[in-house]
Design a protein around this motif. Structure first.
Motif, PDB file in Angstrom:
ATOM      1  N   PHE A   1       0.869  -1.183   0.000  1.00 17.84           N
ATOM      2  CA  PHE A   1       0.000   0.000   0.000  1.00 17.84           C
ATOM      3  C   PHE A   1       0.899   1.223   0.000  1.00 17.84           C
ATOM      4  O   PHE A   1       1.847   1.316   0.776  1.00 17.84           O
ATOM      5  N   ILE A   2       0.609   2.206  -0.880  1.00 20.06           N
ATOM      6  CA  ILE A   2       1.428   3.416  -0.967  1.00 20.06           C
ATOM      7  C   ILE A   2       0.535   4.648  -0.966  1.00 20.06           C
ATOM      8  O   ILE A   2      -0.498   4.667  -1.633  1.00 20.06           O
ATOM      9  N   ALA A   3       0.959   5.671  -0.234  1.00 19.56           N
ATOM     10  CA  ALA A   3       0.306   6.982  -0.238  1.00 19.56           C
ATOM     11  C   ALA A   3       1.393   8.022  -0.476  1.00 19.56           C
ATOM     12  O   ALA A   3       2.451   7.982   0.160  1.00 19.56           O
ATOM     13  N   VAL A   4       1.152   8.939  -1.419  1.00 12.13           N
ATOM     14  CA  VAL A   4       2.142   9.960  -1.769  1.00 12.13           C
ATOM     15  C   VAL A   4       1.463  11.326  -1.804  1.00 12.13           C
ATOM     16  O   VAL A   4       0.426  11.487  -2.443  1.00 12.13           O
ATOM     17  N   MET A   5       2.059  12.302  -1.130  1.00 13.43           N
ATOM     18  CA  MET A   5       1.548  13.672  -1.188  1.00 13.43           C
ATOM     19  C   MET A   5       1.988  14.280  -2.525  1.00 13.43           C
ATOM     20  O   MET A   5       3.146  14.145  -2.927  1.00 13.43           O
ATOM     21  N   GLY A   6       1.054  14.939  -3.216  1.00  9.93           N
ATOM     22  CA  GLY A   6       1.293  15.419  -4.569  1.00  9.93           C
ATOM     23  C   GLY A   6       2.451  16.380  -4.724  1.00  9.93           C
ATOM     24  O   GLY A   6       3.286  16.204  -5.596  1.00  9.93           O
ATOM     25  N   ALA A   7       2.538  17.401  -3.901  1.00  9.58           N
ATOM     26  CA  ALA A   7       3.551  18.442  -4.088  1.00  9.58           C
ATOM     27  C   ALA A   7       4.931  17.997  -3.608  1.00  9.58           C
ATOM     28  O   ALA A   7       5.916  18.158  -4.297  1.00  9.58           O
ATOM     29  N   SER A   8       4.996  17.439  -2.406  1.00 11.71           N
ATOM     30  CA  SER A   8       6.300  17.119  -1.806  1.00 11.71           C
ATOM     31  C   SER A   8       6.801  15.718  -2.145  1.00 11.71           C
ATOM     32  O   SER A   8       7.968  15.419  -1.918  1.00 11.71           O
ATOM     33  N   LYS A   9       5.935  14.866  -2.627  1.00 12.87           N
ATOM     34  CA  LYS A   9       6.253  13.458  -2.894  1.00 12.87           C
ATOM     35  C   LYS A   9       6.581  12.699  -1.598  1.00 12.87           C
ATOM     36  O   LYS A   9       7.197  11.646  -1.624  1.00 12.87           O
ATOM     37  N   TYR A  10       6.177  13.270  -0.467  1.00 13.19           N
ATOM     38  CA  TYR A  10       6.347  12.608   0.824  1.00 13.19           C
ATOM     39  C   TYR A  10       5.552  11.309   0.773  1.00 13.19           C
ATOM     40  O   TYR A  10       4.371  11.318   0.434  1.00 13.19           O
ATOM     41  N   THR A  11       6.183  10.189   1.108  1.00 19.90           N
ATOM     42  CA  THR A  11       5.603   8.876   0.834  1.00 19.90           C
ATOM     43  C   THR A  11       5.435   8.038   2.092  1.00 19.90           C
ATOM     44  O   THR A  11       6.283   8.047   2.976  1.00 19.90           O
ATOM     45  N   TYR A  12       4.333   7.304   2.113  1.00 22.42           N
ATOM     46  CA  TYR A  12       4.061   6.322   3.161  1.00 22.42           C
ATOM     47  C   TYR A  12       3.816   4.993   2.472  1.00 22.42           C
ATOM     48  O   TYR A  12       3.099   4.930   1.475  1.00 22.42           O
ATOM     49  N   ALA A  13       4.415   3.921   2.973  1.00 22.96           N
ATOM     50  CA  ALA A  13       4.197   2.585   2.406  1.00 22.96           C
ATOM     51  C   ALA A  13       3.992   1.591   3.537  1.00 22.96           C
ATOM     52  O   ALA A  13       4.582   1.720   4.616  1.00 22.96           O
ATOM     53  N   GLU A  14       3.133   0.611   3.279  1.00 20.68           N
ATOM     54  CA  GLU A  14       2.838  -0.422   4.279  1.00 20.68           C
ATOM     55  C   GLU A  14       2.475  -1.703   3.545  1.00 20.68           C
ATOM     56  O   GLU A  14       1.810  -1.663   2.505  1.00 20.68           O
TER      57      GLU A  14
ATOM     58  N   SER B   1      -8.162  -6.336   0.387  1.00 25.70           N
ATOM     59  CA  SER B   1      -9.561  -6.315   0.820  1.00 25.70           C
ATOM     60  C   SER B   1      -9.871  -5.013   1.570  1.00 25.70           C
ATOM     61  O   SER B   1      -8.960  -4.265   1.948  1.00 25.70           O
ATOM     62  N   LEU B   2     -11.145  -4.757   1.804  1.00 27.79           N
ATOM     63  CA  LEU B   2     -11.567  -3.516   2.453  1.00 27.79           C
ATOM     64  C   LEU B   2     -10.909  -3.311   3.820  1.00 27.79           C
ATOM     65  O   LEU B   2     -10.379  -2.227   4.087  1.00 27.79           O
ATOM     66  N   PRO B   3     -10.895  -4.306   4.709  1.00 25.42           N
ATOM     67  CA  PRO B   3     -10.223  -4.085   6.002  1.00 25.42           C
ATOM     68  C   PRO B   3      -8.733  -3.772   5.835  1.00 25.42           C
ATOM     69  O   PRO B   3      -8.185  -2.946   6.552  1.00 25.42           O
ATOM     70  N   ASP B   4      -8.082  -4.451   4.869  1.00 24.72           N
ATOM     71  CA  ASP B   4      -6.662  -4.193   4.632  1.00 24.72           C
ATOM     72  C   ASP B   4      -6.445  -2.852   3.932  1.00 24.72           C
ATOM     73  O   ASP B   4      -5.325  -2.350   3.886  1.00 24.72           O
ATOM     74  N   TRP B   5      -7.463  -2.276   3.366  1.00 25.41           N
ATOM     75  CA  TRP B   5      -7.381  -0.936   2.770  1.00 25.41           C
ATOM     76  C   TRP B   5      -7.600   0.133   3.841  1.00 25.41           C
ATOM     77  O   TRP B   5      -6.898   1.131   3.885  1.00 25.41           O
ATOM     78  N   ILE B   6      -8.554  -0.094   4.734  1.00 22.92           N
ATOM     79  CA  ILE B   6      -8.903   0.904   5.749  1.00 22.92           C
ATOM     80  C   ILE B   6      -7.779   1.075   6.773  1.00 22.92           C
ATOM     81  O   ILE B   6      -7.444   2.204   7.144  1.00 22.92           O
TER      82      ILE B   6
ATOM     83  N   ALA C   1      -3.677   4.632   9.179  1.00 21.54           N
ATOM     84  CA  ALA C   1      -2.292   4.782   9.645  1.00 21.54           C
ATOM     85  C   ALA C   1      -1.564   5.880   8.881  1.00 21.54           C
ATOM     86  O   ALA C   1      -0.802   6.651   9.457  1.00 21.54           O
ATOM     87  N   ARG C   2      -1.826   5.992   7.589  1.00 20.29           N
ATOM     88  CA  ARG C   2      -1.133   7.028   6.808  1.00 20.29           C
ATOM     89  C   ARG C   2      -1.612   8.414   7.197  1.00 20.29           C
ATOM     90  O   ARG C   2      -0.854   9.359   7.169  1.00 20.29           O
ATOM     91  N   LEU C   3      -2.885   8.557   7.584  1.00 19.63           N
ATOM     92  CA  LEU C   3      -3.352   9.862   8.060  1.00 19.63           C
ATOM     93  C   LEU C   3      -2.605  10.253   9.332  1.00 19.63           C
ATOM     94  O   LEU C   3      -2.193  11.404   9.487  1.00 19.63           O
TER      95      LEU C   3
END
Length: 158
Positions: free
Chosen positions: A113-126, A132-137, A142-144
């Motif tokens: 799972f990856i989350a990236v902020m658009g401007a800074s490219k600050y990245t979170y990965a897990e 599945s939905l629980p594994d997405w939530i 956690a990234r928030l």
């Protein structure tokens, strides 16, 4: 020695030797292949082209020159501009990683799972076991916490 007009013309304006015809590479195909994850070198695509066309193929340096000309002729696209804090992109990467259970030696594949902020490219990965939905939530929550914890956004809490 006396030359007639056609003999003199033949000496002055010699016909160029017939030019060797090279097989033209399929540069749109080459360009698309270079976008794939597993294809990283132009050399690999040249080798494929050379194997197909043999003696009629350009040498590697000319292949690269012609490809650069092709690339320069492509339409330019606009680069997206992201304002700070405006966008967050989240998704699964599509790749998996092997996770080895130390006790049993069993190997399981985990999704990334990856989350990236658009401007800074600050990245979170897990890593999660499924998409599945629980594994997405869970990683979304956690990234928030990761992005907006007090040291990063202390001005928001006061």
């Amino acid at each position: 020695m006396i030359w007639n007009e056609s003999g003199l013309e033949g000496l002055l304006f010699r016909q160029a030797a017939p030019r060797e015809e090279y097989a033209q590479p399929d540069f749109p195909y080459v360009h698309q292949e270079l976008k794939r994850k597993s294809v990283t070198l132009l050399q690999l695509l040249w080798e494929e082209y050379h194997a197909t066309h043999g003696e009629r193929a350009y040498r590697y340096s000319q292949f690269c020159v012609h490809y650069q000309r092709f690339r320069g002729s492509l339409a330019r696209s606009m680069r997206p501009v992201h304002r700070a804090g405006e966008k967050l992109f989240i998704d699964y990467s599509g790749d998996t990683i092997a996770v080895i259970d130390a006790a049993t030696g069993e190997i399981r594949r985990a999704e990334i799972f990856i989350a990236v902020m658009g401007a800074s490219k600050y990245t979170y990965a897990e890593a999660t076991w499924t998409q599945s939905l629980p594994d997405w939530i869970a990683p979304t929550s956690a990234r928030l916490n990761f992005f907006w914890q007090p040291p990063i956004c202390s001005s928001l809490t006061t």
